[in-house]
Design a protein around this motif. Structure first.
Motif, short mmCIF file in Angstrom:
data_model
loop_
_atom_site.label_atom_id
_atom_site.label_comp_id
_atom_site.label_asym_id
_atom_site.label_seq_id
_atom_site.Cartn_x
_atom_site.Cartn_y
_atom_site.Cartn_z
N LYS A 1 13.90 -17.45 -45.60
CA LYS A 1 14.08 -19.15 -46.44
C LYS A 1 12.30 -19.46 -45.84
O LYS A 1 11.81 -20.38 -46.80
CB LYS A 1 14.38 -20.07 -44.63
N ASP A 2 11.41 -18.92 -45.29
CA ASP A 2 9.89 -19.31 -45.33
C ASP A 2 9.87 -19.11 -46.81
O ASP A 2 8.90 -20.31 -47.08
CB ASP A 2 8.84 -18.78 -44.16
N ALA A 3 9.38 -17.80 -47.81
CA ALA A 3 9.22 -17.17 -48.35
C ALA A 3 9.71 -18.57 -49.24
O ALA A 3 9.04 -19.60 -50.67
CB ALA A 3 9.15 -16.70 -49.12
N ALA A 4 11.09 -18.88 -49.55
CA ALA A 4 12.00 -20.83 -50.30
C ALA A 4 10.77 -20.97 -49.75
O ALA A 4 10.73 -22.47 -51.02
CB ALA A 4 12.65 -20.01 -50.01
N LEU A 5 10.55 -21.92 -48.67
CA LEU A 5 10.14 -22.66 -48.60
C LEU A 5 8.50 -22.81 -49.21
O LEU A 5 8.45 -23.94 -49.89
CB LEU A 5 9.75 -23.88 -47.13
N ARG A 6 7.75 -21.95 -48.95
CA ARG A 6 6.22 -21.84 -49.47
C ARG A 6 6.41 -21.91 -50.31
O ARG A 6 5.55 -23.00 -52.15
CB ARG A 6 5.70 -20.76 -49.27
N SER A 7 7.41 -21.59 -51.69
CA SER A 7 8.17 -21.34 -53.07
C SER A 7 7.75 -23.25 -54.00
O SER A 7 7.76 -23.44 -54.62
CB SER A 7 8.94 -20.64 -53.81
N MET A 8 8.96 -23.87 -52.92
CA MET A 8 9.01 -25.20 -53.33
C MET A 8 7.23 -25.79 -53.02
O MET A 8 7.68 -26.48 -53.93
CB MET A 8 10.15 -25.08 -51.88
N TYR A 9 7.30 -26.01 -52.08
CA TYR A 9 5.84 -26.62 -51.96
C TYR A 9 4.87 -26.04 -53.02
O TYR A 9 4.15 -27.20 -53.34
CB TYR A 9 5.13 -26.22 -50.52
N GLN A 10 4.42 -24.99 -53.21
CA GLN A 10 4.10 -24.84 -54.53
C GLN A 10 4.48 -25.53 -55.94
O GLN A 10 3.96 -25.63 -56.95
CB GLN A 10 3.96 -23.43 -54.27
N SER A 11 5.78 -25.80 -55.62
CA SER A 11 6.07 -25.65 -57.78
C SER A 11 6.06 -27.17 -57.91
O SER A 11 6.45 -28.52 -58.31
CB SER A 11 8.06 -25.49 -57.66
N MET B 1 9.38 -26.11 -41.91
CA MET B 1 8.59 -26.75 -42.79
C MET B 1 7.49 -27.25 -43.66
O MET B 1 6.58 -26.88 -44.25
CB MET B 1 9.88 -28.24 -43.59
N GLU B 2 6.68 -27.49 -42.01
CA GLU B 2 5.85 -27.84 -41.75
C GLU B 2 4.52 -26.58 -41.34
O GLU B 2 3.75 -26.54 -42.27
CB GLU B 2 5.32 -27.87 -40.12
N GLN B 3 5.29 -25.79 -40.76
CA GLN B 3 4.46 -24.12 -41.61
C GLN B 3 4.24 -23.49 -42.84
O GLN B 3 2.93 -23.21 -43.48
CB GLN B 3 5.00 -23.49 -40.03
N ALA B 4 4.95 -24.06 -43.57
CA ALA B 4 4.94 -23.64 -45.26
C ALA B 4 4.29 -25.09 -45.59
O ALA B 4 3.68 -24.43 -46.73
CB ALA B 4 6.44 -24.15 -45.82
#
Length: 270
Positions: free
Chosen positions: A168-178, A244-247
């Motif tokens: 989930k952490d990787a997914a949230l980071r990927s969403m943030y970048q997109s 989410m904040e961490q991402a």
């Protein structure tokens, strides 16, 4: 009759089913209440949704008594989406949110429905084409490594899908970048009831009636037992807000719906 075009291939230039090898081989994770190897979870989740795809909409209505439509309507109202914007609906399934967002962004905007599961994507595509909606694009993609350029979207949503993601952490980071600067993420997901009597009744319903309905309607009790277990293993409201904040997301908040059975989380990229 609208032409059925083939879905983008899972290994094509716009989609991927592979997750980045950020975790060492042999590490474990949860699949419902089971402990499985990390690399096995995606396949097991895929089997669940291949099994339930054909009855997915019917079971959603039965399981929630139709309330899932109100939860999604609230998400749309909180999205702030405007005409001409670009929207990515991850784990978009049978397309309820994607269709609603298409109406909001209009012909000058764009909506992409993404799902890692080919069966769900096919059901969603056919359902939308049957309604005459031909403007939505479909991409088979893994939320952990989204195949889009950084800053591609004004809004990203994932409804009832994050709990099935292995990392989930990787997914949230990927969403943030997109997301574009100023863009926002909405996560609509089952969560932890905040009223004790409701929590007890919800447990009884989830582990008794839900698998029974799955057996009677979809001939698949095990998949719906997994769905109940996966909800219990998902991070609670405050934990997900912290993730989410961490991402990188800012101004994160959440709204409990139906006593916390579902929560809508929101975060911004600035």
């Amino acid at each position: 009759m609208t032409e059925r075009r083939p879905l983008p291939p899972a290994n094509g230039p716009l989609a991927t089913g592979a997750r980045p090898d950020a975790q060492a081989a042999g590490e474990t994770t949860h699949f419902g209440y089971q402990t499985v190897r990390r690399e096995e979870k995606a396949g097991k989740v895929a089997e669940v949704f291949h099994s339930v795809a054909a009855k997915y909409d019917l079971m959603n209505d039965l399981m929630s008594l139709g309330i899932h439509r109100l939860w999604k309507r609230f998400a749309i109202e909180m999205s702030g989406v405007r005409p001409g914007q670009r929207v990515l609906d991850i784990a978009g399934g049978t397309g309820d949110l994607a269709r609603a967002f298409m109406r909001e962004v209009g012909d000058q905007g764009q909506v992409i429905l993404a799902d890692i599961n080919a069966s769900m994507l096919s059901v969603g595509r056919d359902k939308l084409l049957d309604t005459g909606e031909t403007r939505i694009a479909f991409v088979q993609a893994n939320a952990e490594c989204l195949p889009f350029a950084p800053g591609s979207f004004d809004l990203i949503t994932i409804a009832f899908g994050l709990r099935n993601v292995t990392d989930k952490d990787a997914a949230l980071r990927s969403m943030y970048q997109s997301l574009k600067p100023g863009g926002r993420l909405l996560v609509l997901e089952f969560s932890k009831p905040v009223i004790e009597p409701l929590a007890k009744a919800y447990d009884a319903y989830s582990f008794s009636l839900l698998p029974m309905m799955g057996k009677l309607v979809a001939n698949d009790a095990d998949s719906y037992r997994y769905l109940a277990e996966s909800i219990r293993m998902h991070p609670d409201q405050d934990t997900l807000k912290g993730m989410m904040e961490q991402a990188g997301f800012e101004r994160c908040d959440y709204h409990n719906l139906t006593g916390g059975i579902v929560a809508l989380h929101r975060g911004f990229r600035f």
